[in-house]
Scaffold this motif. Structure first.
Motif, PDB file in Angstrom:
ATOM      1  N   ARG A   1       0.827  -1.214   0.000  1.00 46.05           N
ATOM      2  CA  ARG A   1       0.000   0.000   0.000  1.00 46.05           C
ATOM      3  C   ARG A   1       0.862   1.266   0.000  1.00 46.05           C
ATOM      4  N   TYR A   2       2.176   1.091   0.015  1.00 50.28           N
ATOM      5  CA  TYR A   2       3.050   2.262   0.040  1.00 50.28           C
ATOM      6  C   TYR A   2       3.274   2.787  -1.365  1.00 50.28           C
ATOM      7  N   ASP A   3       2.992   4.079  -1.538  1.00 50.43           N
ATOM      8  CA  ASP A   3       3.181   4.699  -2.841  1.00 50.43           C
ATOM      9  C   ASP A   3       4.236   5.790  -2.723  1.00 50.43           C
ATOM     10  N   PRO A   4       5.415   5.553  -3.302  1.00 49.19           N
ATOM     11  CA  PRO A   4       6.487   6.557  -3.171  1.00 49.19           C
ATOM     12  C   PRO A   4       6.146   7.885  -3.835  1.00 49.19           C
ATOM     13  N   LEU A   5       5.119   7.897  -4.666  1.00 54.30           N
ATOM     14  CA  LEU A   5       4.740   9.166  -5.293  1.00 54.30           C
ATOM     15  C   LEU A   5       3.954  10.038  -4.319  1.00 54.30           C
ATOM     16  N   LEU A   6       3.361   9.410  -3.315  1.00 51.03           N
ATOM     17  CA  LEU A   6       2.533  10.174  -2.374  1.00 51.03           C
ATOM     18  C   LEU A   6       3.324  10.639  -1.158  1.00 51.03           C
ATOM     19  N   ALA A   7       4.291   9.846  -0.734  1.00 51.30           N
ATOM     20  CA  ALA A   7       5.040  10.221   0.469  1.00 51.30           C
ATOM     21  C   ALA A   7       6.420   9.598   0.395  1.00 51.30           C
ATOM     22  N   SER A   8       7.380  10.282   1.004  1.00 51.03           N
ATOM     23  CA  SER A   8       8.710   9.681   1.043  1.00 51.03           C
ATOM     24  C   SER A   8       8.660   8.488   1.992  1.00 51.03           C
ATOM     25  N   LEU A   9       9.620   7.603   1.832  1.00 47.84           N
ATOM     26  CA  LEU A   9       9.669   6.439   2.711  1.00 47.84           C
ATOM     27  C   LEU A   9       9.773   6.898   4.157  1.00 47.84           C
ATOM     28  N   ARG A  10      10.562   7.941   4.388  1.00 46.84           N
ATOM     29  CA  ARG A  10      10.731   8.454   5.744  1.00 46.84           C
ATOM     30  C   ARG A  10       9.399   8.931   6.327  1.00 46.84           C
ATOM     31  N   THR A  11       8.658   9.709   5.532  1.00 45.92           N
ATOM     32  CA  THR A  11       7.373  10.228   6.012  1.00 45.92           C
ATOM     33  C   THR A  11       6.423   9.076   6.330  1.00 45.92           C
ATOM     34  N   TRP A  12       6.445   8.091   5.465  1.00 48.23           N
ATOM     35  CA  TRP A  12       5.562   6.938   5.647  1.00 48.23           C
ATOM     36  C   TRP A  12       5.945   6.173   6.918  1.00 48.23           C
ATOM     37  N   LEU A  13       7.236   5.940   7.099  1.00 50.94           N
ATOM     38  CA  LEU A  13       7.683   5.209   8.291  1.00 50.94           C
ATOM     39  C   LEU A  13       7.346   5.988   9.567  1.00 50.94           C
ATOM     40  N   PHE A  14       7.485   7.311   9.498  1.00 50.24           N
ATOM     41  CA  PHE A  14       7.154   8.102  10.682  1.00 50.24           C
ATOM     42  C   PHE A  14       5.660   8.063  10.993  1.00 50.24           C
ATOM     43  N   ALA A  15       4.849   8.012   9.953  1.00 53.65           N
ATOM     44  CA  ALA A  15       3.405   7.906  10.176  1.00 53.65           C
ATOM     45  C   ALA A  15       3.093   6.579  10.866  1.00 53.65           C
ATOM     46  N   ILE A  16       3.779   5.523  10.467  1.00 52.60           N
ATOM     47  CA  ILE A  16       3.557   4.217  11.096  1.00 52.60           C
ATOM     48  C   ILE A  16       4.062   4.248  12.541  1.00 52.60           C
ATOM     49  N   LEU A  17       5.245   4.810  12.728  1.00 53.42           N
ATOM     50  CA  LEU A  17       5.791   4.897  14.092  1.00 53.42           C
ATOM     51  C   LEU A  17       4.824   5.629  15.016  1.00 53.42           C
ATOM     52  N   ARG A  18       4.224   6.695  14.492  1.00 48.83           N
ATOM     53  CA  ARG A  18       3.293   7.471  15.301  1.00 48.83           C
ATOM     54  C   ARG A  18       2.161   6.561  15.798  1.00 48.83           C
TER      55      ARG A  18
END
Lengths: 178, 219
Positions: free
Chosen positions: A56-73
């Motif tokens: 479900r990860y789309d690199p066009l929508l968010a950087s990997l870092r942003t995505w990982l931080f959203a999950i960490l949150r």
């Protein structure tokens, strides 16, 4: 498009993602959970969830870092809530109050972490000027004397420091506002 | 457009952004800002950064905590483990659905019932929760471990009910309960409880308000 790994499909991709972002995820987790072993658990869980959701990860929508931080949150909030439901089950009750017990507290802790992390990414001259003048609230003249530079130089470092800090914050996914 | 005047006001804009304007120059800056959209934008851009600086604890800057050396390896091996157990879970899910179909029919007569089946290990058993909310299929595999009981929980359909945190418990025959951990939503979860499997009489799940959601006796 998208220089981030396309998906966390294999162990090499996971290991690369950890090398790129594991350290900062860990520091953010320590900052918000106030506990090193819990932070380790949170980072591990973040990567497990990321791996499970990799399709479900789309690199066009968010950087990997942003995505990982959203999950960490989410992971940190889950962990904090689970502890809040049954605080008596905490192995060390003294540790429990340090845990951020809600979204607001997590966001506050994450915001503090972001600024501290961003400050580490600006040059030492800019960092010192910003910290001494604006964090510690010392007079320009006093800081200038200590550094052995003219007052105008300190003021100029504060100006360029703020601009550099803004860029460093944006790289960490900081959004303008409080 | 950036002019020499703008350059002259830069430092004052930075100081003002941080709430420390030079009172002697404040009026001059205000006049410049009035006629200079560029500097107004710059002030608006730097002010939130300066506010964010107030969150900093300077004592934390020096020694950021480094992640423990083995964490990267633990991350990779945790995912390897999840990948393996997901494959196992798929097999268990099929077993649990079959068991629950049978249990559902029997439960119409008996009320509450659980099916236990021995698995290949002599000390492991699969328990399917027959008393479960509609649409929820759940089972656990209990196996003996040095610290007590290892529990592999497999849940499907619970996430549709709420987004709550759930608790998994084991109870001894005297009623004392031991927490095996918390979970949220559906999936396959590894948990453990400090109660020997041979002493376990009941495995059950409660929601955040301590209401029993899943319940089954253990042989």
């Amino acid at each position: 498009m998208g220089r981030a790994p396309l998906v966390l499909a294999d162990e090499a991709a996971i290991a690369a993602a950890y090398r790129a972002h594991g350290g900062e995820l860990y520091r953010a987790a320590v900052r918000s959970l106030g506990d090193a072993p819990l932070a380790e658990e949170a980072v591990q869980e973040t990567f497990v969830r990321a791996w499970r959701a990799a399709d479900r990860y789309d690199p066009l929508l968010a950087s990997l870092r942003t995505w990982l931080f959203a999950i960490l949150r989410n992971v940190v909030i889950d962990m904090a809530r689970a502890r809040a439901v049954r605080p008596m089950l905490s192995a060390d009750p003294a540790r429990a109050p340090e845990v951020a017990d809600g979204v607001d507290e997590f966001d506050r802790a994450l915001a503090s972490w972001q600024v501290e992390e961003a400050l580490r990414n600006v040059t030492p001259e800019h960092r010192i000027a910003l910290v001494e003048v604006h964090v510690r609230g010392r007079p320009y003249g006093e800081v200038a004397a200590e550094l052995g530079v003219p007052v105008g130089t300190v003021k100029s470092r504060v100006y360029y420091g703020l601009k550099a800090l803004r860029l460093a914050l944006e790289e960490l996914g900081w959004v303008d506002g409080d | 457009m950036v002019t020499d005047a703008c350059r002259d006001w830069r430092n004052e804009i930075a100081a003002t952004a941080a709430g420390r304007p030079d009172p002697l120059r404040a009026q001059g800056l205000a006049a410049h800002l009035e006629g200079c959209p560029h500097c107004r934008d710059e002030l608006a851009e730097l002010a939130p950064v300066a506010r964010a600086l107030q969150l900093v604890d300077p004592d934390r800057l020096a020694d950021p905590p480094a992640p423990p050396e083995g964490l990267g390896r633990s991350v990779v091996s945790a995912i390897r483990e999840v990948r393996r157990s997901d494959a196992r879970a798929a097999r268990w899910r099929r077993a649990a659905i079959a068991a629950t179909a049978v249990a559902g029919a029997a439960a119409m007569v008996a009320g509450v019932l659980a099916l236990s089946t021995r698995t290949d290990g002599p000390d492991a058993q699969i328990v399917a929760f027959a008393s479960a909310p509609d649409g929820v299929v759940a089972s656990v595999e209990l196996s003996e471990a040095a610290w007590g009981t290892q529990i592999a929980l497999d849940v499907d359909g619970l996430a549709d009910e709420t987004d709550d945190v759930y608790w998994l418990w084991l109870s001894a025959s005297d009623g004392d309960r031991v927490a095996a951990g918390t979970f949220r939503g559906d999936g396959h979860m590894q948990m453990s409880a400090a109660l020997p499997l041979e002493d376990a009489a009941r495995v059950w799940v409660t929601d955040a308000s301590d209401e029993v959601v899943l319940d089954a006796p253990v042989d």
